[in-house]
Design a protein around this motif. Structure first.
Motif, PDB file in Angstrom:
ATOM      1  N   ILE A  44       7.104  -4.828   4.200  1.00  0.00           N
ATOM      2  CA  ILE A  44       7.204  -3.420   3.838  1.00  0.00           C
ATOM      3  C   ILE A  44       7.280  -2.564   5.094  1.00  0.00           C
ATOM      4  CG2 ILE A  44       6.045  -1.496   2.689  1.00  0.00           C
ATOM      5  CD1 ILE A  44       4.816  -3.591   0.794  1.00  0.00           C
ATOM      6  N   ASN A  45       8.258  -1.665   5.115  1.00  0.00           N
ATOM      7  CA  ASN A  45       8.384  -0.678   6.183  1.00  0.00           C
ATOM      8  C   ASN A  45       8.663   0.658   5.525  1.00  0.00           C
ATOM      9  OD1 ASN A  45      10.301   0.893   8.248  1.00  0.00           O
ATOM     10  ND2 ASN A  45       8.914  -0.432   9.406  1.00  0.00           N
ATOM     11  N   GLU A  46       7.711   1.589   5.674  1.00  0.00           N
ATOM     12  CA  GLU A  46       7.756   2.861   4.968  1.00  0.00           C
ATOM     13  C   GLU A  46       7.927   2.598   3.472  1.00  0.00           C
ATOM     14  OE1 GLU A  46      10.474   5.527   6.914  1.00  0.00           O
ATOM     15  OE2 GLU A  46       9.176   5.714   8.681  1.00  0.00           O
ATOM     16  N   GLN A  47       9.018   3.067   2.853  1.00  0.00           N
ATOM     17  CA  GLN A  47       9.155   2.907   1.402  1.00  0.00           C
ATOM     18  C   GLN A  47      10.060   1.739   1.016  1.00  0.00           C
ATOM     19  OE1 GLN A  47       7.418   4.630  -1.088  1.00  0.00           O
ATOM     20  NE2 GLN A  47       6.277   5.176   0.768  1.00  0.00           N
ATOM     21  N   HIS A  48      10.520   0.975   1.986  1.00  0.00           N
ATOM     22  CA  HIS A  48      11.451  -0.106   1.692  1.00  0.00           C
ATOM     23  C   HIS A  48      10.803  -1.479   1.831  1.00  0.00           C
ATOM     24  CE1 HIS A  48      14.339   3.191   2.248  1.00  0.00           C
ATOM     25  NE2 HIS A  48      15.172   2.464   1.523  1.00  0.00           N
ATOM     26  N   ILE A  49      11.346  -2.434   1.079  1.00  0.00           N
ATOM     27  CA  ILE A  49      10.973  -3.838   1.190  1.00  0.00           C
ATOM     28  C   ILE A  49      12.121  -4.577   1.848  1.00  0.00           C
ATOM     29  CG2 ILE A  49      10.503  -5.975  -0.077  1.00  0.00           C
ATOM     30  CD1 ILE A  49       9.258  -4.294  -2.293  1.00  0.00           C
TER      31      ILE A  49
ATOM     32  N   LEU B  99      15.278  -3.608  -0.239  1.00  0.00           N
ATOM     33  CA  LEU B  99      15.075  -2.921  -1.511  1.00  0.00           C
ATOM     34  C   LEU B  99      14.488  -1.547  -1.263  1.00  0.00           C
ATOM     35  CD1 LEU B  99      14.425  -6.159  -1.896  1.00  0.00           C
ATOM     36  CD2 LEU B  99      13.775  -5.451  -4.197  1.00  0.00           C
ATOM     37  N   ASP B 100      14.830  -0.585  -2.132  1.00  0.00           N
ATOM     38  CA  ASP B 100      14.268   0.759  -1.999  1.00  0.00           C
ATOM     39  C   ASP B 100      12.957   0.867  -2.762  1.00  0.00           C
ATOM     40  OD1 ASP B 100      14.912   1.115  -4.703  1.00  0.00           O
ATOM     41  OD2 ASP B 100      16.634   2.420  -4.308  1.00  0.00           O
ATOM     42  N   ALA B 101      12.418   2.086  -2.823  1.00  0.00           N
ATOM     43  CA  ALA B 101      11.112   2.303  -3.449  1.00  0.00           C
ATOM     44  C   ALA B 101      11.124   2.033  -4.945  1.00  0.00           C
ATOM     45  CB  ALA B 101      10.640   3.733  -3.183  1.00  0.00           C
ATOM     46  N   ASN B 102      12.322   1.984  -5.549  1.00  0.00           N
ATOM     47  CA  ASN B 102      12.457   1.712  -6.977  1.00  0.00           C
ATOM     48  C   ASN B 102      12.826   0.257  -7.243  1.00  0.00           C
ATOM     49  OD1 ASN B 102      11.982   4.475  -7.769  1.00  0.00           O
ATOM     50  ND2 ASN B 102      14.036   4.931  -7.006  1.00  0.00           N
TER      51      ASN B 102
ATOM     52  N   PRO C 201      -2.919   0.038  -4.663  1.00  0.00           N
ATOM     53  CA  PRO C 201      -2.317  -1.086  -3.929  1.00  0.00           C
ATOM     54  C   PRO C 201      -2.111  -2.289  -4.839  1.00  0.00           C
ATOM     55  CG  PRO C 201      -4.636  -0.850  -3.368  1.00  0.00           C
ATOM     56  CD  PRO C 201      -4.283   0.343  -4.200  1.00  0.00           C
ATOM     57  N   THR C 202      -1.064  -3.038  -4.567  1.00  0.00           N
ATOM     58  CA  THR C 202      -0.744  -4.220  -5.358  1.00  0.00           C
ATOM     59  C   THR C 202      -0.383  -5.380  -4.440  1.00  0.00           C
ATOM     60  OG1 THR C 202       1.572  -3.539  -5.535  1.00  0.00           O
ATOM     61  CG2 THR C 202       0.089  -2.862  -7.321  1.00  0.00           C
ATOM     62  N   LEU C 203      -0.151  -6.534  -5.038  1.00  0.00           N
ATOM     63  CA  LEU C 203       0.294  -7.723  -4.316  1.00  0.00           C
ATOM     64  C   LEU C 203       1.727  -8.048  -4.716  1.00  0.00           C
ATOM     65  CD1 LEU C 203      -2.765 -10.124  -4.724  1.00  0.00           C
ATOM     66  CD2 LEU C 203      -2.070  -8.963  -2.632  1.00  0.00           C
ATOM     67  N   ILE C 204       2.583  -8.261  -3.713  1.00  0.00           N
ATOM     68  CA  ILE C 204       3.933  -8.757  -3.968  1.00  0.00           C
ATOM     69  C   ILE C 204       3.928 -10.239  -3.637  1.00  0.00           C
ATOM     70  CG2 ILE C 204       6.378  -8.538  -3.450  1.00  0.00           C
ATOM     71  CD1 ILE C 204       5.848  -5.722  -2.438  1.00  0.00           C
ATOM     72  N   CYS C 205       4.073 -11.073  -4.657  1.00  0.00           N
ATOM     73  CA  CYS C 205       4.028 -12.523  -4.487  1.00  0.00           C
ATOM     74  C   CYS C 205       5.429 -13.097  -4.685  1.00  0.00           C
ATOM     75  CB  CYS C 205       3.066 -13.161  -5.482  1.00  0.00           C
ATOM     76  SG  CYS C 205       1.369 -12.539  -5.349  1.00  0.00           S
TER      77      CYS C 205
ATOM     78  N   THR D   7       0.828  -1.211   0.000  1.00  0.00           N
ATOM     79  CA  THR D   7       0.000   0.000   0.000  1.00  0.00           C
ATOM     80  C   THR D   7       0.864   1.264   0.000  1.00  0.00           C
ATOM     81  OG1 THR D   7      -0.130  -0.072   2.420  1.00  0.00           O
ATOM     82  CG2 THR D   7      -1.908  -1.150   1.192  1.00  0.00           C
ATOM     83  N   ARG D   8       2.099   1.147  -0.471  1.00  0.00           N
ATOM     84  CA  ARG D   8       2.953   2.338  -0.505  1.00  0.00           C
ATOM     85  C   ARG D   8       2.358   3.401  -1.422  1.00  0.00           C
ATOM     86  NH1 ARG D   8       8.665  -0.340  -1.779  1.00  0.00           N
ATOM     87  NH2 ARG D   8       7.270  -1.683  -3.000  1.00  0.00           N
ATOM     88  N   ASP D   9       1.726   2.989  -2.510  1.00  0.00           N
ATOM     89  CA  ASP D   9       0.913   3.882  -3.322  1.00  0.00           C
ATOM     90  C   ASP D   9      -0.540   3.621  -2.930  1.00  0.00           C
ATOM     91  OD1 ASP D   9      -0.545   5.273  -5.193  1.00  0.00           O
ATOM     92  OD2 ASP D   9       0.514   4.463  -6.935  1.00  0.00           O
TER      93      ASP D   9
END
Length: 369
Positions: free
Chosen positions: A275-280, A304-307, A238-242, A232-234
């Motif tokens: 997910i924590n703030e903008q990082h994975i 990982l960063d937001a990109n 929202p999307t799913l990270i599988c 839910t960073r955006d």
């Protein structure tokens, strides 16, 4: 703590077939790290001091098999799920003091997610249907997902999808993870079974499933769908990270199961995205060796960063990009972890690492420095 609480699952019809606690087979060889427990690991500003003695528990009163996953509740407590049926759930404060424990009938205790509903927290516990018999040998059975209160009261259970006509008779169900969407929908990753992501509403009623291994477009397939996370960073999208662990990647889907993209993590058998703030953040359960083969008793943590760019690998080698492509990442020369299975990140950006098949060790704390 009341005995009735520790045996709540055993006394429910949904879990009546689960086995009683069994001893865990000992490892023949004890692992010896070549680094002290308090050395610094990580790169790129995400560096940490290692504390392997964080958890203040006795193996006699609170024995451990595998420490599979950990979440933090609204009170700041750290809740861990394991597969030792003397105490499936262990609850710690941030100093590592054991506050509570319960649960005796999840021999395949594997996935743990937290659902915040108003002012109350609920747990989603996943039993992957894998256990040890009384001789210490492994065997499989059907898995299940349970929704409970923080102290173990059962709200409802999700059983085999075959019972409602989703799966064929020859499709196994061995769920490994859950995630909860903002609207309360529950996503179940069948990572040790048929590799589908199954979507239910907040009451556990089936909506759809996707993924699996038999799509015409191979990008839509999941191979060892070990984890699922709602991103839910955006907030507007929202999307799913599988997790597709055997493919060493994350795959991104819409909330209704449409494939968007993949994030390749070469050399890393990643577990669920946290997910924590903008990082994975994610545990890496195995890494590959220099010859590209999976290396047992390996693993680390990746950030990982937001990109979607890897910025740090605590316990692993520094990330290297060539022409924008991440190169295969090896474990650090001096091992820190064995099979990093999950991470929990607190408000101070410290990481708590749960490990699978790591000599019955408690979670390791990484203090951000």
């Amino acid at each position: 703590m009341k005995n009735t609480r520790r045996n709540f699952i055993k006394n429910t019809a949904a879990a009546s077939a689960l086995i009683a606690a069994t001893p865990v087979k000992s490892f023949a060889i004890l692992h010896k790290d070549s680094q002290p427990d308090d050395h610094i690991i990580g790169q790129g500003g995400f560096t940490y001091k290692v504390d392997k003695n964080w958890a203040k528990i006795s193996v006699n009163s609170n024995p451990l098999a595998n420490c599979h996953e950990m979440v933090q509740d609204s009170k700041g407590r750290l809740i861990m799920l394991g597969d030792h049926t003397h105490n499936n759930i262990l609850i710690f404060d941030k100093s590592g003091k054991l506050l509570d424990y319960w649960g005796t009938a999840l021999p395949g205790g594997h996935g743990l997610s937290i659902s915040k509903e108003g002012d109350e927290d609920f747990l989603l516990l996943t039993d992957c249907g894998w256990a040890l018999d009384r001789t210490g040998n492994g065997y499989g059975q059907s898995g299940q997902v349970l929704k409970t209160t923080l102290d173990g009261k059962l709200i409802f259970a999700i059983g085999h999808p075959r019972t409602i006509g989703i799966y064929k008779d020859d499709e196994p169900f061995k769920p490994t993870e859950t995630a909860v969407a903002p609207n309360g929908d529950i996503y179940v990753a069948d990572g040790y079974g048929s590799d589908y992501i199954i979507q239910y509403n907040s009451k556990g009623q089936y909506i759809r499933h996707f993924g699996g291994r038999h799509n015409t477009n191979k990008d839509h397939n999941l191979i060892n769908a070990h984890g699922v996370t709602v991103d839910t960073r955006d907030k507007n999208n929202p999307t799913l990270i599988c997790t597709s662990r055997e493919e060493n990647c994350f795959k991104i889907f819409t909330l209704d199961g449409k494939f968007i993209k993949r994030i390749d993590m070469p050399g890393m058998y990643v577990c669920r995205a946290v997910i924590n703030e903008q990082h994975i953040y994610a545990g890496v359960c195995w890494s590959k060796d220099a010859n590209g083969k999976r290396f047992d008793y390996s693993g680390f943590v990746t950030v990982l960063d937001a990109n979607d760019k890897v910025v740090s690998n605590p316990g692993g080698a520094a990330p290297v990009y060539k022409n924008g492509v991440l190169q295969p990442t090896l474990q650090a020369t001096s091992p820190v972890f064995q099979h990093g299975h999950d991470v929990c990140v607190d408000e101070d950006k410290n990481i708590y690492v749960c490990q699978w098949n790591a000599y019955h060790t408690a979670p390791v704390k990484l203090t951000r420095v």
